[in-house]
Write an enzyme that holds these catalytic residues in place. Structure first.
Site, PDB file in Angstrom:
ATOM      1  N   CYS A  79     -37.544  73.677 -48.587  1.00 55.72           N
ATOM      2  CA  CYS A  79     -38.140  72.366 -48.895  1.00 55.72           C
ATOM      3  C   CYS A  79     -38.696  71.738 -47.610  1.00 55.72           C
ATOM      4  CB  CYS A  79     -37.139  71.471 -49.622  1.00 55.72           C
ATOM      5  SG  CYS A  79     -37.924  70.041 -50.412  1.00 55.72           S
ATOM      6  N   HIS A 181     -36.235  74.471 -54.151  1.00 52.03           N
ATOM      7  CA  HIS A 181     -34.816  74.559 -53.822  1.00 52.03           C
ATOM      8  C   HIS A 181     -34.205  75.766 -54.531  1.00 52.03           C
ATOM      9  CE1 HIS A 181     -34.131  70.713 -51.727  1.00 52.03           C
ATOM     10  NE2 HIS A 181     -35.120  70.264 -52.476  1.00 52.03           N
ATOM     11  N   GLU A 183     -31.295  76.926 -54.287  1.00 54.55           N
ATOM     12  CA  GLU A 183     -29.909  76.638 -54.680  1.00 54.55           C
ATOM     13  C   GLU A 183     -29.827  75.847 -55.982  1.00 54.55           C
ATOM     14  OE1 GLU A 183     -31.079  72.971 -52.320  1.00 54.55           O
ATOM     15  OE2 GLU A 183     -31.603  75.104 -52.360  1.00 54.55           O
TER      16      GLU A 183
END
Length: 209
Positions: A79, A181, A183
């Site tokens: 990001c 992202h 994750e």
């Protein structure tokens, strides 16, 4: 071991947990002196380009991060952490980035709601170790108001489209960046982190670290 840079600008624990979920040991690093202890590095980031660079500067991170990237060890920006890999960011004036990738970070043009927030698909532009096993047009989770304009087209591994086509994954040698992202983008985000972790281990084995 994969290090996660703690400079006060990232969702560190969620990245650490995602890496652990796919079987890789990670450590959150509060000091640049710890960089010699890790075989791969993740630079997360949330917020503004200038604030992130100021926080890195105040923490003494900038030169050690550049040295780490030049060491050939795998380095992944996420990001805002991807955006500050570039030379210049245009948020609230022009600000120098780490300069590991050629190009600028610019604001989305008028007409689209910003930040761009939510799930968007990737268009794979060229073969990429980081994206191995991830199908074209897979969806990932984005939150950003600015995007990169790379100076080198060959540095773009995947793009996405939000009224303008922008780089979603960039790479140059051992330096990688993901605008989304991973994750928060399971299952394909976890696959990307798995690829990164495998790459870290393979690189460490080859270099004897």
């Amino acid at each position: 071991m994969i290090g996660i840079v703690d400079y006060g600008r990232g969702n560190l624990r969620s990245v650490e947990k995602a890496l652990e979920k796919v079987g890789f040991e990670a450590t959150i690093m509060a000091s640049p002196t710890e960089l010699n202890l890790v075989n791969g590095l993740i630079l997360p980031g949330v917020g503004a380009f200038a604030d992130a660079m100021q926080a890195l500067r105040q923490g003494g991170w900038i030169e050690p991060l550049i040295r780490f990237a030049r060491s050939g060890r795998p380095f992944l920006g996420i990001c805002l952490g991807m955006q500050i890999l570039f030379e210049v960011g245009e948020e609230h004036g022009e600000h120098a980035g780490l300069g590991l990738l050629a190009g600028r970070v610019v604001k989305f043009p008028p007409g689209r709601k910003v930040p761009h927030m939510g799930w968007n698909s990737l268009q794979l532009e060229q073969p990429s170790y980081l994206l191995e096993g991830i199908p074209n047009e897979s969806y990932f989770y984005f939150v950003h108001s600015y995007y990169a304009e790379p100076g080198e087209k060959r540095d773009v591994a995947a793009t996405s489209d939000y009224g303008v086509v922008f780089p979603a994954v960039v790479s140059k040698d051992n330096v990688w960046g993901a605008q989304f992202h991973p994750e928060k983008s399971s299952p394909w985000g976890l696959k990307l982190l798995t690829n990164f972790g495998k790459w870290v281990n393979e690189n460490a084995a080859l270099s004897g670290h």
